[in-house]
Write an enzyme that holds these catalytic residues in place. Structure first.
Site, short mmCIF file in Angstrom:
data_model
loop_
_atom_site.label_atom_id
_atom_site.label_comp_id
_atom_site.label_asym_id
_atom_site.label_seq_id
_atom_site.Cartn_x
_atom_site.Cartn_y
_atom_site.Cartn_z
N GLU A 257 21.28 24.03 21.55
CA GLU A 257 21.93 22.80 21.97
C GLU A 257 21.00 21.69 21.50
OE1 GLU A 257 22.42 19.93 24.95
OE2 GLU A 257 21.99 21.74 26.11
N CYS A 296 21.23 14.34 26.43
CA CYS A 296 21.80 14.86 25.19
C CYS A 296 23.27 14.50 25.07
CB CYS A 296 21.62 16.38 25.14
SG CYS A 296 22.12 17.18 26.65
P1 NDP Z 1 11.61 19.67 20.18
O1 NDP Z 1 12.65 20.35 19.40
O2 NDP Z 1 10.35 19.31 19.50
O3 NDP Z 1 11.19 20.53 21.43
C1 NDP Z 1 12.11 21.19 22.23
C2 NDP Z 1 11.49 22.44 22.79
O4 NDP Z 1 11.18 23.33 21.73
C3 NDP Z 1 10.19 22.20 23.52
O5 NDP Z 1 10.13 23.08 24.62
C4 NDP Z 1 9.16 22.57 22.49
O6 NDP Z 1 7.96 22.97 23.04
C5 NDP Z 1 9.82 23.74 21.84
N1 NDP Z 1 9.34 24.07 20.52
C6 NDP Z 1 9.05 23.26 19.50
N2 NDP Z 1 8.65 23.96 18.44
C7 NDP Z 1 8.68 25.26 18.80
C8 NDP Z 1 8.36 26.48 18.14
N3 NDP Z 1 7.95 26.49 16.89
N4 NDP Z 1 8.48 27.63 18.82
C9 NDP Z 1 8.91 27.65 20.09
N5 NDP Z 1 9.21 26.51 20.76
C10 NDP Z 1 9.11 25.34 20.12
O7 NDP Z 1 12.28 18.46 20.79
P2 NDP Z 1 11.62 17.26 21.59
O8 NDP Z 1 11.46 17.70 22.99
O9 NDP Z 1 10.44 16.69 20.95
O10 NDP Z 1 12.77 16.24 21.43
C11 NDP Z 1 13.03 15.73 20.16
C12 NDP Z 1 14.45 15.32 20.04
O11 NDP Z 1 15.33 16.36 20.45
C13 NDP Z 1 14.80 14.18 20.91
O12 NDP Z 1 14.36 12.98 20.39
C14 NDP Z 1 16.29 14.34 20.93
O13 NDP Z 1 16.83 13.80 19.76
C15 NDP Z 1 16.51 15.81 20.94
N6 NDP Z 1 16.75 16.31 22.26
C16 NDP Z 1 17.93 16.89 22.53
C17 NDP Z 1 18.20 17.33 23.78
C18 NDP Z 1 19.45 18.03 24.13
O14 NDP Z 1 19.65 18.28 25.31
N7 NDP Z 1 20.32 18.39 23.24
C19 NDP Z 1 17.28 17.16 24.87
C20 NDP Z 1 16.02 16.58 24.48
C21 NDP Z 1 15.81 16.20 23.22
P3 NDP Z 1 6.65 22.03 23.03
O15 NDP Z 1 6.91 20.91 23.91
O16 NDP Z 1 5.60 22.96 23.54
O17 NDP Z 1 6.44 21.64 21.60
#
Ligand code: NDP
Length: 677
Positions: A257, A296
């Site tokens: 998502e 989101c």
């Molecule tokens: P990310 O995709 O960077 O992170 C989301 C999750 O993925 C976090 O728990 C992060 O952990 C984890 N993650 C990142 N890289 C890895 C990996 N290689 N292996 C396993 N887990 C990983 O998103 P952000 O939180 O930085 O948000 C960025 C953008 O995402 C926002 O600006 C928005 O556009 C979108 N977003 C969408 C949402 C939705 O509900 N659809 C909700 C929030 C954000 P860690 O924090 O440890 O890096």
């Protein structure tokens, strides 16, 4: 600063000597703690979940697991003030915290009641009815679900640190699959608090929930065919995880998502002064400011008829001017901070790309008046309203994940449908109109690009749950850019954690495997009428046969007069003769069903408490006068209700005529008392 503990393999563990990634208070900028999972053996964590948590959960029935969800919801509700207090440090106002915390508890409650109401008390969950595969009826099939024997790994986004983990946990737990929770860095301290409450409740079996306070390390390398990954976050991380070699080689179930450029469409009928115009403006401001726009599902693109664009911008500006940004605990504050300074920088970067093609009509991305906090240290941002033409590519591509939305004028229904699709797939959309024709065209035109669509008007506004609220009963997810996945959706989310298998075999074999009587399997006409048996004593296949009973013309005329059902096919010989199905007068279908009840019922007071309906009633052959009816009633499925003094019994009812042709088929649904209640 201390490193947060993970809860793995039945205990809290804190890595020794790891520096960890810092988490900061979104309001004050003060460091809260650090995250590190160094030294945690991820293969052992996954193995523990599967072996200890999975086995324990699978030993419980759906109803028992539903009871756990209910109890957990109650426990979290009791402790929600503790969660609100920590939530404030994520920049959330009280309202935002309730959205997150109470929303998450609500998901547990909905799944608890779905589990008790819709899923079997024992045996496998059957998908649909038996599928006949042979002329002689000796070879049939039944689809059934069994829980996957792996772990559900959830990778969460930072914006819903409580709701996010709970909306993924509820369907997994109900399915019987253990969970590993991985929170997003900025707000992991709140998810840690949630997990602390879950663990301290002592309600869930050991291993049912594990928590990684930091990176997943090499966990993905150890996933297997029976595991699942549910991801929420950015499209780029989704892409990276989806293409992980182990996930693709082992076909690990993966659902994502991701961010999406959700739209809200104002109908041409909704001119200023109409309730729909006001609803549109209020909803847009709500979606911009709740959770400081870090939702989101928030509205990023506000499509309005060109003639109304000025009026919409003016009305939205007026409302945004009243928004008070600041420390959520300060008096009068209506919008809190973003989750952190990094997130604010990210929004400002996105705004720069957007403002190349859009005009800022409200707010300053660089400055905001802040109440009760330091504007530099906290992650505060003004709501920013933009206005752009639909031709601007950036509007359909760049998501500023904060209190930001762009008003885009459109000229025709066809154009707005096309503009909506340019978002390349969204989680949620809304159409605000009182014009059913416009609503129909827009919904059917944009549905392929959306997981959920809200049609808002004066009639449903009061009770509407709103554009931005995912509902546990409904699908949450969207195609394309929105990640291509689905979460929740009521029982669909439970099924996602289970394997659907088509089992083929003879009627008796299928009956033995599924615990449900199957047409063609053994029927036992018992000496004791089945209505005299308590729930524990009834067996699938217990049968009573009643009849034959002759249906006379006088019966039909009496029934017609008595009920008022004087339809021509029963009373008017000439009209009935012209009817292509009957050719002559026939008995009422409801008369047949009533006679059948008269033939199978055992009248004296006993364990059968009530008849609560019939399912799948079909009239198959018309009953002509003086034909004779015989009914066979067979106990098909026996479902005790947990914590009730009775259960449900579904009976197969088959009525045949003197020639043995089926006249009516249906399921009779009764409530039957337990003997030992
Ligand atoms: P990310 O995709 O960077 O992170 C989301 C999750 O993925 C976090 O728990 C992060 O952990 C984890 N993650 C990142 N890289 C890895 C990996 N290689 N292996 C396993 N887990 C990983 O998103 P952000 O939180 O930085 O948000 C960025 C953008 O995402 C926002 O600006 C928005 O556009 C979108 N977003 C969408 C949402 C939705 O509900 N659809 C909700 C929030 C954000 P860690 O924090 O440890 O890096």
């Amino acid at each position: 600063m201390s490193v947060l503990s993970s809860h793995v393999r039945g205990e809290w563990v804190t890595p020794d000597g790891a520096e960890g990634r810092p988490m900061a208070d979104a309001v004050t900028g003060e460091e809260i703690g650090r995250l590190a999972t160094d030294g945690i053996d991820m293969a052992a964590v996954a193995g523990y979940g599967r072996r200890v948590g999975g086995s324990a959960l699978r030993e419980l029935s759906f109803h028992e697991r539903a009871s756990l969800l209910k109890a957990l919801a109650g426990h979290l509700r009791e402790h929600r003030e503790e969660l609100y207090a920590v939530s404030a440090r994520t920049g959330a106002t009280k309202g935002d915290s309730k959205f997150d915390v109470d929303g998450g508890i609500g998901v547990l409650q909905v799944y608890a009641s779905l589990g008790k109401r819709e899923l079997p008390a024992s045996g496998p969950w059957l998908d649909g009815d038996v599928v006949p595969l042979s002329k002689g009826g000796t070879f049939l099939a039944q689809h059934l679900y069994t829980p996957l024997q792996g772990v559900a790994v959830q990778v969460n986004a930072y914006n819903f640190p409580v709701w996010g983990p709970l909306e993924k946990l509820a369907p997994a737990l109900l399915a019987g699959v253990p969970t590993i929770i991985k929170p997003a860095t900025p707000t992991a301290f709140l998810t840690a608090e949630l997990v602390r409450l879950i663990v301290e409740s002592g309600l869930l079996p050991d291993g049912a929930v594990q928590f990684l306070a930091g990176s997943t390390g090499d966990l993905f390398d150890h996933l297997t065919e029976q595991d699942l990954v549910s991801f929420t976050g950015s499209a780029s991380t989704a892409r990276q995880l989806r293409t992980h070699p182990v996930l693709s080689a082992r076909a690990v179930r993966f659902t994502a998502e991701a961010d999406s450029l959700n739209c809200s469409i104002l109908g041409p009928d909704a001119t200023p002064g109409t309730p729909e115009f006001d609803l549109y403006v209020t909803q847009l401001v709500t979606e911009m400011t709740v959770k400081a726009g870090q939702k989101c599902t928030a509205i990023r693109r506000a499509f309005v008829p060109a003639a109304q664009a000025d009026a919409v911008v003016e009305a939205v500006r007026e409302k945004l001017a009243k928004v008070v940004v600041g420390d959520p605990s300060a008096e009068g504050v209506t919008m809190g901070a973003l989750a952190g300074l990094e997130q604010r920088e990210e929004v400002r970067r996105s705004l720069k790309s957007l403002t190349d093609a859009a005009e800022v009509v409200f707010g300053d991305p660089e400055q905001v008046e802040v109440t009760g906090a330091d504007a530099q240290r906290g992650a505060f941002l003004s709501p920013v309203l933009l206005r752009a033409s639909g031709d601007s590519a950036a509007v359909h591509e760049v998501e500023a994940f904060g209190p930001v939305s762009t008003v885009v004028p459109y000229a025709s229904t066809a154009e707005v449908v096309e503009l909506a699709a340019r978002g390349q797939g969204s989680l949620a959309g809304s159409v605000v109109t009182a014009d059913p024709e416009f609503a129909r065209e827009v919904v059917l035109g944009t549905a392929p690009w959306h997981g959920r669509l809200l049609v808002l008007d004066r009639d449903d506004a009061k009770e509407s749950t709103g554009h931005g609220s995912p509902m546990p009963q409904l699908v949450h997810g969207g195609p394309g850019r929105a990640g291509g996945g689905e979460e929740m959706g009521g029982l669909r989310g439970v099924a996602h954690h289970m394997q659907r298998t088509a089992v083929q075999g003879s009627p008796d074999m299928l009956a033995a495997i599924t615990g449900r009587w199957v047409p063609g399997s053994v029927r036992t006409v018992t000496d004791e009428h089945p209505f005299r048996k308590h729930l524990e004593d009834l067996r699938p296949g217990d049968t009573v046969v009643g009849g034959p009973r002759r249906v006379t013309e006088a019966d039909v005329e009496h029934f017609a007069e008595f009920t008022g059902d004087t339809f021509y096919a029963h009373l008017d010989a000439e009209a009935a003769a012209a009817n292509p199905f009957f050719g002559e007068r026939v008995a009422h279908g409801y008369l047949v069903v009533s006679f059948a009840a008269g033939l199978f019922v055992d009248p004296a007071p006993g364990p059968v408490l009530a008849n609560f309906g019939v399912d799948n009633l079909r009239f198959l052959t018309p009953v002509k006068f003086d034909d004779e009816l015989t009914i066979t009633l067979t106990a098909k499925q026996i479902s005790p209700r947990a914590s009730a003094a009775y259960g449900e019994v579904r009976w197969d009812a088959e009525v045949v005529n003197a020639a043995g042709e089926p006249v009516a088929k249906y399921d009779v649904l009764t409530l039957v008392a337990k003997r030992d209640a």
